[in-house]
Write a protein that holds these residues in place. Sequence first.
Motif, PDB file in Angstrom:
ATOM      1  N   PRO A 184       6.203  63.001  41.182  1.00  0.00           N
ATOM      2  CA  PRO A 184       4.982  62.466  41.799  1.00  0.00           C
ATOM      3  C   PRO A 184       5.316  61.452  42.902  1.00  0.00           C
ATOM      4  O   PRO A 184       6.382  60.843  42.898  1.00  0.00           O
ATOM      5  N   ARG A 219       3.900  56.082  41.201  1.00  0.00           N
ATOM      6  CA  ARG A 219       4.339  55.735  39.843  1.00  0.00           C
ATOM      7  C   ARG A 219       5.396  56.714  39.313  1.00  0.00           C
ATOM      8  O   ARG A 219       5.375  57.097  38.144  1.00  0.00           O
ATOM      9  N   GLU A 220       6.309  57.099  40.155  1.00  0.00           N
ATOM     10  CA  GLU A 220       7.348  58.059  39.780  1.00  0.00           C
ATOM     11  C   GLU A 220       8.090  57.620  38.527  1.00  0.00           C
ATOM     12  O   GLU A 220       8.365  58.427  37.641  1.00  0.00           O
ATOM     13  N   ALA A 246       7.164  56.082  35.945  1.00  0.00           N
ATOM     14  CA  ALA A 246       6.419  56.298  34.704  1.00  0.00           C
ATOM     15  C   ALA A 246       6.575  57.725  34.188  1.00  0.00           C
ATOM     16  O   ALA A 246       6.399  57.981  32.999  1.00  0.00           O
ATOM     17  N   TYR A 247       6.898  58.645  35.077  1.00  0.00           N
ATOM     18  CA  TYR A 247       6.984  60.053  34.693  1.00  0.00           C
ATOM     19  C   TYR A 247       8.398  60.499  34.344  1.00  0.00           C
ATOM     20  O   TYR A 247       8.603  61.603  33.866  1.00  0.00           O
ATOM     21  N   CYS A 295      11.216  60.918  32.027  1.00  0.00           N
ATOM     22  CA  CYS A 295      11.306  60.913  30.568  1.00  0.00           C
ATOM     23  C   CYS A 295      12.707  60.505  30.102  1.00  0.00           C
ATOM     24  O   CYS A 295      13.607  60.314  30.915  1.00  0.00           O
ATOM     25  N   CYS A 328      11.232  64.277  35.567  1.00  0.00           N
ATOM     26  CA  CYS A 328       9.804  63.943  35.603  1.00  0.00           C
ATOM     27  C   CYS A 328       9.039  64.915  34.713  1.00  0.00           C
ATOM     28  O   CYS A 328       9.247  66.130  34.779  1.00  0.00           O
ATOM     29  N   LEU A 358       5.370  65.379  31.781  1.00  0.00           N
ATOM     30  CA  LEU A 358       4.211  64.914  31.026  1.00  0.00           C
ATOM     31  C   LEU A 358       4.584  65.008  29.557  1.00  0.00           C
ATOM     32  O   LEU A 358       5.233  65.959  29.130  1.00  0.00           O
ATOM     33  N   TRP A 396      -0.357  61.800  29.091  1.00  0.00           N
ATOM     34  CA  TRP A 396       0.598  60.703  29.134  1.00  0.00           C
ATOM     35  C   TRP A 396       1.798  61.034  30.004  1.00  0.00           C
ATOM     36  O   TRP A 396       2.348  62.121  29.926  1.00  0.00           O
ATOM     37  N   PRO A 397       2.233  60.081  30.822  1.00  0.00           N
ATOM     38  CA  PRO A 397       3.448  60.314  31.615  1.00  0.00           C
ATOM     39  C   PRO A 397       4.674  60.418  30.716  1.00  0.00           C
ATOM     40  O   PRO A 397       4.667  59.959  29.566  1.00  0.00           O
ATOM     41  N   CYS A 425       7.489  58.926  30.360  1.00  0.00           N
ATOM     42  CA  CYS A 425       8.167  57.779  29.749  1.00  0.00           C
ATOM     43  C   CYS A 425       7.415  57.248  28.527  1.00  0.00           C
ATOM     44  O   CYS A 425       7.942  56.421  27.792  1.00  0.00           O
ATOM     45  N   THR A 426       6.199  57.749  28.276  1.00  0.00           N
ATOM     46  CA  THR A 426       5.388  57.269  27.166  1.00  0.00           C
ATOM     47  C   THR A 426       5.996  57.679  25.837  1.00  0.00           C
ATOM     48  O   THR A 426       6.370  58.835  25.636  1.00  0.00           O
TER      49      THR A 426
END
Length: 166
Positions: free
Chosen positions: A118, A121-122, A124-125, A127, A132, A134, A153-154, A156-157
């Motif tokens: 993305p 907010r790269e 955040a995605y 993992c 990257c 979801l 949720w991205p 990294c969640t």
Amino acid sequence: MHSEAILNIVDILTDDLEPKTLRLHSVPASLQVLTALRYYAIGSFQQVVGDLVGLSQPTISRIVSRTSRALAGKAGNFIKFPLSPREQLAIKQGFSSEFNMPNTVGCVDGTLIAIKRPTEREDAYVCRKMFCALNVQGVCDNKKRLTNLVVKWPGCTHNAYNVHME
């Protein structure tokens, strides 16, 4: 997938995908569905799928995007958590008799779905596996039908955030 399932998806999505043009080179809904399913199944580059079906990469991109939106718009008609006591009892009995899992209404699992990097907010995605993604949670019943799906949720969640059903 069985051919009946594919034809059912074509029937469900035809109104959303059928070209609203009289142009000779528009892509029929059936070919759009088949193309998108092929793309989902092989997870390859759009150019490769385009070569398989004889369409350009930009056309494949539009087809996948359009078909994905149409499928997402219809998902609520098919993905439903059993809310009535009767539905829940039937699923509990199925899990108990088929898998020796008493008092079970659903099995939960999660997966990381790779996405294009993305522009916002790269971080955040990205993992834990360093791509990257979801973070997606699914719940299925004893017949392996999805009854709940959380795709918000991205990457990294932490998985603990996905436990809230929607």
